[in-house]
Design a protein around this motif. Structure first.
Motif, short mmCIF file in Angstrom:
data_model
loop_
_atom_site.label_atom_id
_atom_site.label_comp_id
_atom_site.label_asym_id
_atom_site.label_seq_id
_atom_site.Cartn_x
_atom_site.Cartn_y
_atom_site.Cartn_z
N GLY A 179 0.67 -1.23 -0.17
CA GLY A 179 0.09 0.45 0.15
C GLY A 179 0.75 1.00 -0.06
O GLY A 179 0.62 2.78 -0.22
N GLU A 180 1.94 1.46 0.14
CA GLU A 180 3.05 2.33 -0.20
C GLU A 180 3.63 2.81 -1.38
O GLU A 180 4.09 1.46 -1.77
N THR A 181 4.11 4.11 -1.71
CA THR A 181 4.49 4.56 -2.68
C THR A 181 6.00 4.07 -2.82
O THR A 181 6.64 4.55 -2.58
N VAL A 182 6.04 3.38 -3.79
CA VAL A 182 8.02 3.12 -4.40
C VAL A 182 8.22 3.23 -5.45
O VAL A 182 7.60 3.22 -6.07
N LEU A 183 9.43 4.18 -5.77
CA LEU A 183 10.11 4.80 -6.44
C LEU A 183 11.54 3.51 -6.89
O LEU A 183 12.36 3.33 -5.55
N LEU A 184 11.18 3.04 -8.10
CA LEU A 184 12.67 2.19 -7.61
C LEU A 184 13.85 2.71 -8.28
O LEU A 184 14.01 3.31 -9.32
N ARG A 185 14.94 3.25 -7.55
CA ARG A 185 15.85 2.83 -7.85
C ARG A 185 17.12 2.10 -7.80
O ARG A 185 17.98 1.47 -7.37
N GLY A 186 16.92 1.93 -9.58
CA GLY A 186 17.07 0.43 -10.18
C GLY A 186 18.53 0.18 -11.44
O GLY A 186 18.76 1.80 -11.51
N THR A 187 18.88 -0.88 -10.72
CA THR A 187 20.36 -1.17 -12.01
C THR A 187 20.38 -2.38 -12.74
O THR A 187 20.08 -3.24 -11.64
N ALA A 188 20.97 -3.44 -13.18
CA ALA A 188 20.86 -3.76 -14.70
C ALA A 188 21.80 -4.95 -14.05
O ALA A 188 23.83 -4.64 -13.52
N VAL A 189 22.13 -6.09 -13.43
CA VAL A 189 23.51 -6.84 -13.65
C VAL A 189 23.32 -7.88 -14.49
O VAL A 189 22.65 -8.79 -14.81
N HIS A 190 24.45 -8.38 -15.60
CA HIS A 190 24.78 -9.84 -15.86
C HIS A 190 24.90 -10.76 -15.35
O HIS A 190 25.19 -10.61 -14.06
N HIS A 191 24.78 -11.93 -15.47
CA HIS A 191 24.90 -13.33 -14.82
C HIS A 191 26.77 -13.59 -14.15
O HIS A 191 26.73 -13.86 -13.42
N ASP A 192 27.70 -13.10 -15.01
CA ASP A 192 28.96 -13.48 -14.71
C ASP A 192 29.24 -12.40 -13.20
O ASP A 192 28.70 -11.03 -12.71
N ASN A 193 30.01 -13.24 -12.63
CA ASN A 193 30.67 -12.63 -11.73
C ASN A 193 32.30 -12.38 -11.59
O ASN A 193 33.66 -12.27 -10.49
N GLY A 194 32.51 -10.99 -12.52
CA GLY A 194 34.02 -11.08 -13.17
C GLY A 194 35.34 -12.13 -13.01
O GLY A 194 35.16 -13.29 -14.26
N PRO A 195 35.88 -11.96 -12.57
CA PRO A 195 37.46 -12.70 -12.08
C PRO A 195 36.66 -14.36 -12.23
O PRO A 195 37.44 -15.02 -12.34
N LEU A 196 36.04 -14.38 -11.63
CA LEU A 196 35.29 -16.23 -11.18
C LEU A 196 34.42 -16.48 -12.70
O LEU A 196 34.11 -17.68 -13.40
N GLY A 197 34.13 -15.86 -13.69
CA GLY A 197 33.42 -15.68 -14.72
C GLY A 197 32.26 -15.91 -14.58
O GLY A 197 31.42 -15.60 -14.25
N ALA A 198 31.23 -17.06 -14.95
CA ALA A 198 29.90 -17.44 -15.35
C ALA A 198 29.54 -18.13 -13.90
O ALA A 198 28.71 -18.60 -13.55
N ALA A 199 30.45 -19.05 -12.98
CA ALA A 199 30.31 -19.28 -12.20
C ALA A 199 29.29 -18.85 -10.55
O ALA A 199 29.96 -18.36 -10.47
N THR A 200 28.72 -19.82 -10.59
CA THR A 200 27.87 -19.06 -9.56
C THR A 200 28.03 -18.74 -8.10
O THR A 200 26.93 -20.14 -7.95
N PHE A 201 28.61 -18.88 -7.73
CA PHE A 201 28.29 -18.74 -6.13
C PHE A 201 27.85 -18.11 -5.44
O PHE A 201 27.28 -16.95 -5.83
N SER A 202 27.18 -18.78 -4.15
CA SER A 202 26.35 -18.01 -3.75
C SER A 202 26.72 -16.62 -2.89
O SER A 202 26.74 -15.40 -2.51
N ALA A 203 28.08 -16.74 -2.30
CA ALA A 203 28.90 -15.78 -2.08
C ALA A 203 29.15 -14.55 -2.45
O ALA A 203 29.39 -13.41 -2.01
N ALA A 204 29.70 -14.72 -3.54
CA ALA A 204 29.87 -13.82 -5.04
C ALA A 204 28.11 -13.38 -4.67
O ALA A 204 28.32 -12.40 -5.50
N GLU A 205 27.06 -13.74 -5.25
CA GLU A 205 26.00 -12.70 -5.50
C GLU A 205 25.88 -12.71 -4.44
O GLU A 205 25.20 -11.21 -4.48
N TRP A 206 25.37 -12.94 -3.24
CA TRP A 206 25.22 -12.61 -2.87
C TRP A 206 26.64 -10.71 -2.09
O TRP A 206 25.88 -9.57 -1.49
N ARG A 207 27.56 -11.07 -2.53
CA ARG A 207 28.54 -9.94 -2.47
C ARG A 207 28.02 -8.78 -3.16
O ARG A 207 27.75 -7.77 -3.03
N ARG A 208 27.77 -9.24 -4.44
CA ARG A 208 27.21 -7.89 -5.07
C ARG A 208 26.10 -7.47 -4.50
O ARG A 208 25.72 -6.48 -4.84
#
Length: 814
Positions: free
Chosen positions: A268-297
């Protein structure tokens, strides 16, 4: 159902190579491949090579395999995939971002079974960015009895929230699907708990494989980005007073509404989205999806002031969604970048018509119980959406989403310039109802036009031809998503008063103009910048070059990064973060950034996707000349002081796009910015030059919990106070002793011949980043780094040997 990680004990083979190398999943095979101008992925994929790979694992089959059913769930495999058990094919999958299940049937209880996963990712480029290859997301082993709660078989919907003077109550609709022969009298029990305390419990009979019920939660703690309260939910299947299966979930209680008059409302409360986009890679790790890396981002973006994430351009990983639920980030989850017209030579367009329903159903099943996911995007910059067949398909996809999940609105990210280009394309020569041929009307083509002609995408959105090319597709979804079209918001709202608008993609530097519209034009609910985190591939879209260096947005080998992130690939924030914080008014402290002093006097080859090349440093050892200083602030005036001397005051705030610019002679020392409104100081900040620098190590976390946890170790050329010198670089070599491994070593340099899997790296602007992965064993991990000119350094981490951490480690910005 019991679910356990199935990520250890694999061997990895390139083609038919024997023997294989031991590997623990997740694993990106592409990040270790050679790079070259002839790699095949070209500029799109960062000049990495594709390939064919095999993963093998011997599985010890449990003795109870006759009484229990076993299956594997793959969260994501990039490449055309075959799964074999004892040489027999049991599954295929060609959709790289879709999780899929594999039954483990016909195995001998108490014996062993050979599981092989063949991945063919030779046909490249198959995407406009770096994709990775192989089993890049986790794998799970599931075991269940003959009758069980179906995978993704629990649906939780906050039907109503009633706020009273003393408390808030919520009603949740629950539906549980049961697989297998359901015995008479079977029941489902649903229990809600908050902070470990039971708060609600209901029971329902199973009828025709479904158990529907509603459950009331008194004194409900609601979920929002500001207050991400979560409930633990246990769903039990009970037969003859015996629990035969259980499922545990975490969810939040919240409602989402959107309309053209009141915009987006959460609870019920108005929200304005201060948003940004992300790709799925984790930089130096490449595309490997580690939970710790995703949480850090997710954590760093949240701390910077963003409250919303757009997945680009594919569904987010489970780990990233977990982080968004727990930390409080709204999510626009996106289905795809491609429909039935190709954007790259080997992308998924030919099979899209056959597979989109399965992809969409899988995404909805993953998202529907997640409070963070507030809307779905059905596609990004789909050129054929300007054609009648495209509009028809959009209506079909929207209807599919609305049927499976009527609680979340849909959008589609439309680039008005691209839509206009596509609408003017020549009719198809195929003699059928297929869309016009658009070899030139692609996302990349629109980007190139903009790079050459400046503000073309923004200005094109205001043209009548752009409105004509987009009106039907926007009418097919709940929210009109504009890529680079903010200039048309006010006009569109007047022409279409029932239209809800979101900026699905924008350039960082346009945020002052965009946010003025977000906060003043009714029905505009927010904006998503491109991008929040830098990424591999789409080389040169954002980073600047100088003088005679190659410019444009498609830079040559050995470029590796897009170079347009608010954070670079190592997790260091840039000047665009300072701009966003000033525009949003979330800090009174001015932010200081300095254009590279080592590039002073050189003509920059700019791109629209990076508004400035300034960095947050006043340490440029051995350099002299004029420094261009940018101070970001919402205040009326900013004063700049160098070593105690005032360099004057300049206007900042909305009148100057929230940035005051100074040109000053560079000299080492301290640079201070002071913000004033109505003549009163509202905040100050400073940058200092480094004294004598040497090699220093700094870990974001000191303890590693198990083999899937990561520690980020900054390798810096800094003084004793930790101030890094931006003009000093060196080659560093990293080694590890103890229960850990080097998962990656990298820097934010946009162009390099060095590999992320090597143990030696050259720093960039005084920094490199070593990522250390834990192990099953406990003990001390000694990280040793040597440099050519700045000495050696050592750092000790602790490993617990088990994944017993209450939550992934909290990262802090450098």
């Amino acid at each position: 159902m019991t679910t356990t990680l199935f990520t250890e004990g694999w061997t990895f083979h390139r083609g038919d190579a024997e023997p294989g190398a031991p590997v623990r999943l997740p694993h990106d095979a592409m990040i270790g491949e050679p790079r070259s101008p002839e790699s095949g992925t070209d500029n799109h994929g960062g000049f990495f090579s594709g390939g064919i790979y095999v993963y093998r694992k011997q599985w010890a089959v449990p003795q109870n395999a006759l009484r229990q059913t076993y299956a594997l769930t793959f969260e994501g495999v990039y490449g055309k995939t075959r799964v074999l058990v004892n040489g027999r094919e049991v599954a295929r999958n060609d959709s790289p971002y879709r999780g899929f299940g594999v039954p483990l049937e016909g195995v001998t209880p108490g014996g062993t079974a050979l599981i092989e996963v063949e991945v063919d990712n030779r046909d490249v480029p198959n995407s406009r960015w770096y994709t990775g290859s192989g089993i890049y997301r986790p794998v799970w082993l599931e075991s269940a009895g003959a009758v069980r709660i179906a995978r993704d078989g629990v649906s939780l919907v906050s039907r109503s929230i009633t706020a009273g003077p003393a408390r808030t109550d919520a009603t949740v609709d629950v539906a549980v699907q049961i697989d297998g022969p359901v015995p008479a009298g079977a029941k489902v029990v649903v229990e809600f708990a908050f902070d470990g305390q039971p708060v609600a419990r209901r029971k329902a009979d199973v009828d025709a494989g479904i158990a529907p019920l509603d459950i009331s939660v008194s004194g409900a703690q609601l979920w929002s980005a500001e207050h991400p309260h979560l409930y633990d939910v246990r769903v039990s299947l009970v037969v003859n007073d015996e629990t035969v299966d259980e499922r545990d979930l975490r969810t939040g209680l919240r409602t989402v509404e959107v309309d053209a008059r009141r915009g987006l409302r959460v609870n019920g409360e108005t929200v304005l989205l201060r948003g940004t986009a992300v790709h799925h890679d984790n930089g130096p790790l490449g595309a490997a999806t580690f939970s710790a890396a995703e949480w850090r981002r997710a954590r760093l973006l949240k701390e910077a002031g963003y409250n919303a994430i757009r997945s680009a351009h594919n569904p987010l990983s489970r780990a990233f969604l977990d982080a968004c639920d727990e930390l409080g980030l709204y999510v626009m989850d996106e289905l795809t970048d491609v429909w039935f017209a190709r954007k790259t030579p080997h992308d998924g367009a030919p099979q899209f018509r056959d597979e989109w329903r399965e992809d969409a159903a899988a995404m909805i099943a993953e998202d529907r119980n997640r409070p963070s996911v507030i809307m779905y995007s059905i596609g990004n910059e789909i050129a054929e959406a300007a054609s009648a067949p495209g509009v028809e398909l959009a209506q079909e996809i929207h209807a599919f989403f609305a049927e499976l999940d009527p609680t979340r609105p849909t959008t589609i990210a439309v680039n008005p310039l691209l839509a206009m280009m596509a609408a003017r394309a020549k009719p198809s020569k195929n003699g059928d109802d297929s869309p016009p041929e658009r070899t030139s009307a692609t996302s990349t083509a629109a980007n190139m036009v903009t790079a050459k002609l400046g503000r073309m995408m923004v200005l094109a959105s205001t043209l009548p031809a752009a409105d004509k090319a987009t009106r039907d597709i926007f009418a097919s979804v709940d929210i009109a998503g504009y890529n680079y079209g903010y200039a048309s918001y006010a006009r569109a709202r007047k022409r279409y008063p029932d239209r809800v608008i979101v900026g699905t993609e924008s350039m960082h530097g346009d945020l002052p103009a965009i946010w003025k519209r977000v906060t003043s034009v009714p029905g505009v609910i927010g904006d998503f910048s491109w991008t929040g985190w830098d990424y591999l591939g789409e080389v040169g879209l954002g980073y600047w070059t100088y003088g005679t260096e190659a410019g444009g947005i498609a830079k040559p080998y050995p470029g590796v990064l897009a170079g347009c992130g608010a954070f670079d690939i190592t997790g260091a924030p840039g000047a665009t973060v300072l701009l966003a914080q000033a525009v949003w008014g979330i800090t009174g402290v001015p932010g200081i950034a300095v254009r590279p002093v080592d590039r002073a006097g050189q003509r920059p080859n700019k791109t629209p996707w990076l508004s400035t090349d300034a960095v947050t440093s006043w340490s440029w050892r051995g350099l002299e000349g004029v420094a261009d200083v940018e101070v970001y602030s919402a205040a009326e005036k900013v004063e700049l002081l160098l070593n105690g001397r005032s360099l004057g005051r300049r206007t900042a705030g909305p009148k100057k796009g929230f940035v005051a610019r100074f040109r000053v002679p560079y000299e080492p020392g301290e640079l201070v910015a002071v913000a004033y409104t109505n003549g009163i100081e509202t905040g100050r900040s400073s940058l200092r030059s480094a004294a004598e620098t040497r090699l220093r190590l700094r870990a974001e976390t000191a303890v590693l919990h198990g083999p899937d946890d990561l520690a980020y170790v900054w390798v810096e050329l800094a003084d004793e106070d930790g101030i890094v010198d931006a003009a000093t670089d060196d080659r560093v070599t990293v080694s590890i002793d103890g229960p850990g491994t080097i998962a990656a070593l990298g820097s934010a340099t946009p162009s390099t011949l060095e590999s992320f899997v090597a143990s030696t790296r050259t720093t960039f602007r005084g920094r490199a980043l070593a990522i250390v992965r834990g192990a099953d064993a406990s003990g001390q991990i000694v990280v040793r780094v040597s440099s050519e000119r700045h000495g050696d350094a050592e750092l000790i981490l602790s490993a617990t040997g088990s994944a017993d951490a209450p939550a992934p480690s909290i990262a802090t910005a450098p």
